[in-house]
Structures are given as structure tokens and as C-alpha cells.
Design a protein around this motif. Structure first.
Motif, PDB file in Angstrom:
ATOM      1  N   VAL A   1       4.040 -15.507 -38.075  1.00  0.00           N
ATOM      2  CA  VAL A   1       5.408 -15.881 -37.691  1.00  0.00           C
ATOM      3  C   VAL A   1       5.361 -16.954 -36.621  1.00  0.00           C
ATOM      4  CG1 VAL A   1       7.510 -15.077 -36.545  1.00  0.00           C
ATOM      5  CG2 VAL A   1       6.467 -13.697 -38.341  1.00  0.00           C
ATOM      6  N   GLY A   2       4.495 -16.770 -35.614  1.00  0.00           N
ATOM      7  CA  GLY A   2       4.362 -17.763 -34.556  1.00  0.00           C
ATOM      8  C   GLY A   2       3.928 -19.115 -35.083  1.00  0.00           C
ATOM      9  N   ALA A   3       3.096 -19.090 -36.122  1.00  0.00           N
ATOM     10  CA  ALA A   3       2.630 -20.335 -36.726  1.00  0.00           C
ATOM     11  C   ALA A   3       3.679 -20.969 -37.638  1.00  0.00           C
ATOM     12  CB  ALA A   3       1.357 -20.078 -37.523  1.00  0.00           C
ATOM     13  N   GLY A   4       4.799 -20.283 -37.838  1.00  0.00           N
ATOM     14  CA  GLY A   4       5.886 -20.833 -38.640  1.00  0.00           C
ATOM     15  C   GLY A   4       5.722 -20.658 -40.132  1.00  0.00           C
ATOM     16  N   ASP A   5       4.804 -19.774 -40.565  1.00  0.00           N
ATOM     17  CA  ASP A   5       4.552 -19.570 -41.987  1.00  0.00           C
ATOM     18  C   ASP A   5       5.016 -18.170 -42.389  1.00  0.00           C
ATOM     19  OD1 ASP A   5       3.674 -19.505 -44.583  1.00  0.00           O
ATOM     20  OD2 ASP A   5       1.640 -20.212 -44.138  1.00  0.00           O
ATOM     21  N   LEU A   6       6.312 -18.045 -42.688  1.00  0.00           N
ATOM     22  CA  LEU A   6       6.862 -16.736 -43.018  1.00  0.00           C
ATOM     23  C   LEU A   6       6.340 -16.192 -44.341  1.00  0.00           C
ATOM     24  CD1 LEU A   6      10.607 -16.726 -41.895  1.00  0.00           C
ATOM     25  CD2 LEU A   6       8.706 -15.395 -41.016  1.00  0.00           C
ATOM     26  N   ALA A   7       6.094 -17.079 -45.306  1.00  0.00           N
ATOM     27  CA  ALA A   7       5.574 -16.623 -46.596  1.00  0.00           C
ATOM     28  C   ALA A   7       4.216 -15.950 -46.401  1.00  0.00           C
ATOM     29  CB  ALA A   7       5.463 -17.790 -47.565  1.00  0.00           C
ATOM     30  N   ALA A   8       3.349 -16.584 -45.602  1.00  0.00           N
ATOM     31  CA  ALA A   8       2.029 -16.001 -45.335  1.00  0.00           C
ATOM     32  C   ALA A   8       2.154 -14.727 -44.515  1.00  0.00           C
ATOM     33  CB  ALA A   8       1.143 -17.015 -44.607  1.00  0.00           C
ATOM     34  N   ALA A   9       3.146 -14.686 -43.614  1.00  0.00           N
ATOM     35  CA  ALA A   9       3.354 -13.485 -42.799  1.00  0.00           C
ATOM     36  C   ALA A   9       3.701 -12.297 -43.688  1.00  0.00           C
ATOM     37  CB  ALA A   9       4.462 -13.731 -41.781  1.00  0.00           C
ATOM     38  N   ILE A  10       4.615 -12.518 -44.630  1.00  0.00           N
ATOM     39  CA  ILE A  10       5.012 -11.430 -45.519  1.00  0.00           C
ATOM     40  C   ILE A  10       3.871 -11.056 -46.456  1.00  0.00           C
ATOM     41  CG2 ILE A  10       6.631 -10.759 -47.336  1.00  0.00           C
ATOM     42  CD1 ILE A  10       8.653 -12.677 -45.996  1.00  0.00           C
ATOM     43  N   ARG A  11       3.126 -12.061 -46.915  1.00  0.00           N
ATOM     44  CA  ARG A  11       1.964 -11.792 -47.763  1.00  0.00           C
ATOM     45  C   ARG A  11       0.946 -10.922 -47.025  1.00  0.00           C
ATOM     46  NH1 ARG A  11       0.473 -10.664 -52.412  1.00  0.00           N
ATOM     47  NH2 ARG A  11      -0.455  -9.000 -51.210  1.00  0.00           N
ATOM     48  N   GLN A  12       0.728 -11.244 -45.740  1.00  0.00           N
ATOM     49  CA  GLN A  12      -0.184 -10.465 -44.909  1.00  0.00           C
ATOM     50  C   GLN A  12       0.333  -9.033 -44.770  1.00  0.00           C
ATOM     51  OE1 GLN A  12      -2.440 -12.625 -42.501  1.00  0.00           O
ATOM     52  NE2 GLN A  12      -3.749 -10.844 -42.436  1.00  0.00           N
ATOM     53  N   GLY A  13       1.640  -8.913 -44.587  1.00  0.00           N
ATOM     54  CA  GLY A  13       2.230  -7.593 -44.472  1.00  0.00           C
ATOM     55  C   GLY A  13       2.089  -6.782 -45.747  1.00  0.00           C
ATOM     56  N   MET A  14       2.214  -7.441 -46.890  1.00  0.00           N
ATOM     57  CA  MET A  14       2.073  -6.746 -48.172  1.00  0.00           C
ATOM     58  C   MET A  14       0.659  -6.197 -48.360  1.00  0.00           C
ATOM     59  SD  MET A  14       4.827  -6.307 -49.772  1.00  0.00           S
ATOM     60  CE  MET A  14       3.963  -5.573 -51.166  1.00  0.00           C
ATOM     61  N   ASP A  15      -0.334  -6.911 -47.830  1.00  0.00           N
ATOM     62  CA  ASP A  15      -1.705  -6.391 -47.887  1.00  0.00           C
ATOM     63  C   ASP A  15      -1.786  -5.043 -47.171  1.00  0.00           C
ATOM     64  OD1 ASP A  15      -2.578  -8.622 -49.265  1.00  0.00           O
ATOM     65  OD2 ASP A  15      -3.198  -9.697 -47.456  1.00  0.00           O
ATOM     66  N   GLY A  16      -1.116  -4.955 -46.021  1.00  0.00           N
ATOM     67  CA  GLY A  16      -1.086  -3.699 -45.280  1.00  0.00           C
ATOM     68  C   GLY A  16      -0.370  -2.599 -46.037  1.00  0.00           C
ATOM     69  N   VAL A  17       0.719  -2.949 -46.710  1.00  0.00           N
ATOM     70  CA  VAL A  17       1.475  -1.962 -47.483  1.00  0.00           C
ATOM     71  C   VAL A  17       0.640  -1.447 -48.656  1.00  0.00           C
ATOM     72  CG1 VAL A  17       3.497  -1.631 -48.962  1.00  0.00           C
ATOM     73  CG2 VAL A  17       3.724  -2.870 -46.805  1.00  0.00           C
ATOM     74  N   TRP A  18      -0.038  -2.356 -49.360  1.00  0.00           N
ATOM     75  CA  TRP A  18      -0.892  -1.932 -50.476  1.00  0.00           C
ATOM     76  C   TRP A  18      -2.032  -1.036 -49.980  1.00  0.00           C
ATOM     77  CZ3 TRP A  18       0.370  -1.720 -55.261  1.00  0.00           C
ATOM     78  CH2 TRP A  18       1.243  -2.653 -55.819  1.00  0.00           C
ATOM     79  N   LEU A  19      -2.613  -1.384 -48.820  1.00  0.00           N
ATOM     80  CA  LEU A  19      -3.674  -0.550 -48.252  1.00  0.00           C
ATOM     81  C   LEU A  19      -3.138   0.840 -47.921  1.00  0.00           C
ATOM     82  CD1 LEU A  19      -6.532  -0.170 -47.120  1.00  0.00           C
ATOM     83  CD2 LEU A  19      -5.713  -1.135 -44.954  1.00  0.00           C
ATOM     84  N   ALA A  20      -1.931   0.889 -47.359  1.00  0.00           N
ATOM     85  CA  ALA A  20      -1.315   2.177 -47.023  1.00  0.00           C
ATOM     86  C   ALA A  20      -1.117   3.027 -48.265  1.00  0.00           C
ATOM     87  CB  ALA A  20       0.024   1.937 -46.325  1.00  0.00           C
ATOM     88  N   LEU A  21      -0.675   2.399 -49.350  1.00  0.00           N
ATOM     89  CA  LEU A  21      -0.444   3.133 -50.592  1.00  0.00           C
ATOM     90  C   LEU A  21      -1.758   3.684 -51.152  1.00  0.00           C
ATOM     91  CD1 LEU A  21       1.747   3.945 -52.605  1.00  0.00           C
ATOM     92  CD2 LEU A  21       1.336   1.807 -53.822  1.00  0.00           C
TER      93      LEU A  21
END
Length: 463
Positions: free
Chosen positions: A101-121
Motif C-alpha cells: 500500500v505504501g508503495a502505491g501498488d494496491l493490486a499487489a497488496a491485495i494479491r499478497q493478502g490473498m496468499d495469506g488467505v489461501w494459506l489460512a484455508l
């Protein structure tokens, strides 16, 4: 899903406004204050809502009978331990997303977050698959009585089905915190608590399912919370063109980043388990007073942890934007907030300490032990405030390996000191001096040294 925002003074997120010749530092402090409050207050509300799930279940199941309540207590302890050792899913995800988010790349931020969600699942499914058939053996190993064991097995086996949803909630909460959004988790937590309470009443009493109804109510509420979080994340991913497909490399990287925080969490759990084991050796009166003190201490931790959560999100964002000085300034201000908050909480504990015992016990001996232990807690709260904040700052910086080694060092120092308490004839007050005084002071020393070294200030979208 929030859009990429600017700060309250129209300065792009993650940058520091150049201070004017007059009042520059005050303006900067006020700006940091607004950021901290905006994130910490909703985070505190969401944190407080979490233990209300168990409180609601206990209140409803308690009317079914003592064996059912005892079974719930055993099952909840096992379930809580099994879920909260994976709290790194929230912490690591917050830091990684905030950097993007700080780097201004929201698409990559959400993609990074999805990796965490998949790991949680994946982790949640694995844990549930292992725990479900082993539930009777686990409950038996915990030492449940013959009357409490059936209720414990029923509750834990059903609740195991909700573990994937519980871990998804952790990871998705981290995604939103990294996106500088702590309001949505608050709303979801309130909705989940309300649904859990209503479902428990309906299933336990209305449909007569007993303790099984309480477990199903919690599972349904957790699944509902996970569904809401996923809907928010998916909507944001579509808006910013982020892929929702599982990425093996990303999931693996997320798991690797979480390992140090897992070590840190397990070390902290070991500290608390040792403290409880030592209290049990001191006697029934001491362990009863210890449990009450630990409950109060944990409640105070929720307030201080809210500032730490704000620290994770803010520091990650500044570093992602390449604003090292902004990160340092935010760290200094948050430490001031932590110490001040700890001092206020300490005064409140000291003033209320003589009355707390009456709420929990009618035993004068327990009250006497409790009063002395609570005064130790009161005196050490400013230390706890600084520790929680610095812990959050280093998590936000992605400094997990250092946090793991530091917490292991704390465990090495605390364990012999705690075991020496009964050997040297000490009581509960001495134990809490070791826990809230020595242990937290050692944590402060390790965290303060790291913060002063500046080694955590690594800028860029990825650490």
C-alpha cells in the motif's frame, strides 16, 4: 475495500509532510495522533469482541449444568490454543500488505493478502482434518473428568469444523489492517458476536441441542464472518485487477514469513504456561488468584495491543513508501502513546485493585494474594505499553526473525526465574514480579535495542 488514500493533511499516505519553521513538530505529532487514533480505536473494539464469543457461550452453556460448563472450558482452551498459534496469519499479512500500500501498488497488496488467505484455508483444513478424529484422545490427554469429557468432545469436535473459517478470519483481518482499514473488522466482529449470541440461544434452548447447539452456533457465526471478509476482499481484487487464484510461490513465501512469528507466539505461550504451572505449585489459593490476575492482565493487553496493531499498519505503509524518517517519527510517537496508555491503565488497576477481588472470589486469602499481584501489574503497565508498541512496530517492519530470537531469549531468562520462586520460598507476588516485571523488562530491553539500532528500517514494497 478502501481506495488508496491520502493522509489527513492531503499528504500522500506513507510520506512525511515537510514541517514549517514554527510548530513543525507539533503538527507532525498531531498528524501521527490522528493516524493512530483512527486505526487503534476500531481495532480495540474488534479485539474486545473476540473474547465475548466465549463469554456468551459460557453464559448460555452454564445454565445447562456444571459438567457442560466444565466441558466447554476444556474444549475452549484447546480450541483457542490451536487457533491462536496461527495468529501470525494476521500479523505477517498486515505488514506485507501495508508495504505494498505504501508503495502505491494496491493490486499487489491485495494479491499478497490473498496468499495469506489461501494459506489460512490450507492450514485450517489440515488442522481440522487432524483434530476431528483425535478429539477424544486430546480431551483425555488434557485430563478431563468422566463427567466433563463427553461435553468437551462434543463441543470440540463440532468446533473443529469451523477452524478453516477462523483462520481465514485471521488472515483477512490482516489484509484489511494492511489496507489501513480497521473499521470493517470492527463491524464484522460486532455482527459475528451478535449472530453467535442469537444462534446459541436458538440452538441450545429453542431447539434443545444442548452444548452441541452452542458449538454449531459458533461455527455458523465464524463461517459467516469469513464469508463477509472474503466478499470484501474479492470485491477489492476485482476493482484493482488482482488475481484471486492460489499462487504456490506466494503461499510458500507467506508461510516462510510466518514461521518466525509462529516461534515468537509459541515462546510467549510457553512463558504463560510456565507461570500458571508455577502458580499451581504454590497452592490452590495462589493459582486461583493467579488466574484472576492473568485475566485482568489479558484484558489490559487488548487495549495496548490496539496501538500495536496501528503500529503494524502505519510502519509497514511508511516503509513501503520509502519514507524511513516518517517510520522513525511514527515509532517515537507510538511509543509515547504506549507508555502514556500504560500509565493510565496502571492507575486504573491500582485504584480498582481492592474491589476486583470481590467480583471474582469470596475467599479472603484469594483476595489478599490478588491485591498484591494486581499492584505489581499496575506498576509495570507503562513497561507493557512500550513493549506492545515496539512489538507492533517491528512486526510492521517485517522483522520477524529478530522477534523470534528475542522472545526465545526472554523465555530462557524467565523460565529459571519463575521456577526459582517456589524454591526460594516466594509467593504469587514474586511470580508476578518475574512475569510482569522481569519478563516484560527483558522484552523491552531487546525491543528497545532493536528499535534504536535502526536495523528494522528497511524500505521498499518487499522487505
Amino acid at each position: 475495500m478502501p481506495e488508496h488514500r491520502t493522509g489527513p493533511d492531503a499528504t500522500p499516505v506513507g510520506t512525511t509532510a515537510a514541517p514549517g519553521p514554527k510548530g513543525g513538530r507539533r503538527a507532525e505529532a498531531r498528524r501521527h495522533d490522528r493516524e493512530i487514533i483512527a486505526l487503534a480505536l476500531p481495532a480495540f473494539g474488534a479485539l474486545v469482541a473476540e473474547p465475548l464469543f466465549l463469554l456468551t457461550d459460557s453464559a448460555i452453556v452454564g445454565h445447562l449444568g456444571t459438567p457442560q460448563l466444565a466441558g466447554l472450558g476444556i474444549a475452549a482452551a484447546l480450541l483457542g490454543t490451536g487457533v491462536h498459534i496461527f495468529v501470525f496469519l494476521a500479523y505477517a499479512t498486515t505488514a506485507a500488505v501495508a508495504r505494498r500500500v505504501g508503495a502505491g501498488d494496491l493490486a499487489a497488496a491485495i494479491r499478497q493478502g490473498m496468499d495469506g488467505v489461501w494459506l489460512a484455508l490450507l492450514l485450517g483444513t489440515a488442522v481440522a482434518a487432524v483434530l476431528w478424529p483425535l478429539t477424544p484422545a486430546v480431551v483425555d490427554a488434557f485430563g478431563a473428568s468422566a463427567t466433563a469429557a463427553p461435553s468437551a468432545v462434543t463441543y470440540l469436535r463440532i468446533s473443529a469444523l469451523g477452524i478453516p473459517a477462523m483462520l481465514v478470519v485471521l488472515a483477512a483481518t490482516g489484509v484489511l489492517r494492511g489496507l489501513q482499514d480497521t473499521r470493517t473488522p470492527l463491524y464484522v466482529a460486532i455482527g459475528g458476536f451478535s449472530a453467535n449470541a442469537a444462534l446459541n440461544v436458538l440452538l441450545v434452548y429453542g431447539l434443545g441441542f444442548g452444548i452441541a447447539g452452542s458449538a454449531w452456533g459458533t461455527v455458523i457465526a465464524q463461517c459467516g464472518m469469513a464469508a463477509v471478509y472474503l466478499a470484501v476482499v474479492v470485491r477489492g481484487a476485482r476493482r484493482h485487477g488482482a488475481s484471486l487464484r492460489p499462487d504456490a510461490a506466494g503461499i510458500r513465501a507467506c508461510a516462510q514469513a510466518g514461521v518466525p512469528l509462529l516461534v515468537r507466539t509459541l515462546s510467549l505461550r510457553a512463558v504463560l504456561m510456565i507461570a500458571t504451572a508455577v502458580a499451581a505449585r504454590l497452592g490452590d489459593v495462589e493459582v486461583a488468584a493467579h488466574q484472576i490476575t492473568l485475566t485482568v492482565w489479558s484484558l489490559l493487553a487488548f487495549a495496548l495491543d490496539a496501538i500495536a496493531i496501528a503500529g503494524q499498519a502505519i510502519i509497514g505503509r511508511y516503509l513501503g513508501a520509502g519514507d524511513a524518517e516518517g517510520a522513525r517519527a511514527a515509532c517515537r510517537r507510538m511509543v509515547q502513546w504506549g507508555v502514556a496508555s500504560g500509565a493510565v491503565l496502571g492507575v486504573l488497576v491500582a485504584v480498582s485493585a481492592p474491589f476486583v477481588g470481590r467480583l471474582f472470589s469470596g475467599d479472603e486469602e484469594v483476595r489478599g494474594q490478588l491485591l498484591a499481584a494486581l499492584l505489581v501489574v499496575a506498576v509495570t503497565q507503562p513497561i507493557a505499553g512500550a513493549v506492545f508498541v515496539l512489538d507492533g512496530v517491528l512486526m510492521g517492519a517485517g522483522d520477524g526473525p529478530y522477534l523470534a530470537w528475542a522472545m526465545l531469549a526472554v523465555l530462557v531468562v524467565f523460565a529459571p526465574a519463575a521456577f526459582a520462586v517456589p524454591a526460594l520460598g516466594g509467593g504469587l507476588t514474586a511470580l508476578w514480579a518475574a512475569l510482569a516485571g522481569l519478563m516484560m523488562s527483558v522484552r523491552l530491553a531487546t525491543l528497545w535495542w532493536r528499535a534504536r539500532s535502526g536495523a528494522w528500517v528497511v524500505t521498499g514494497a518487499v522487505r
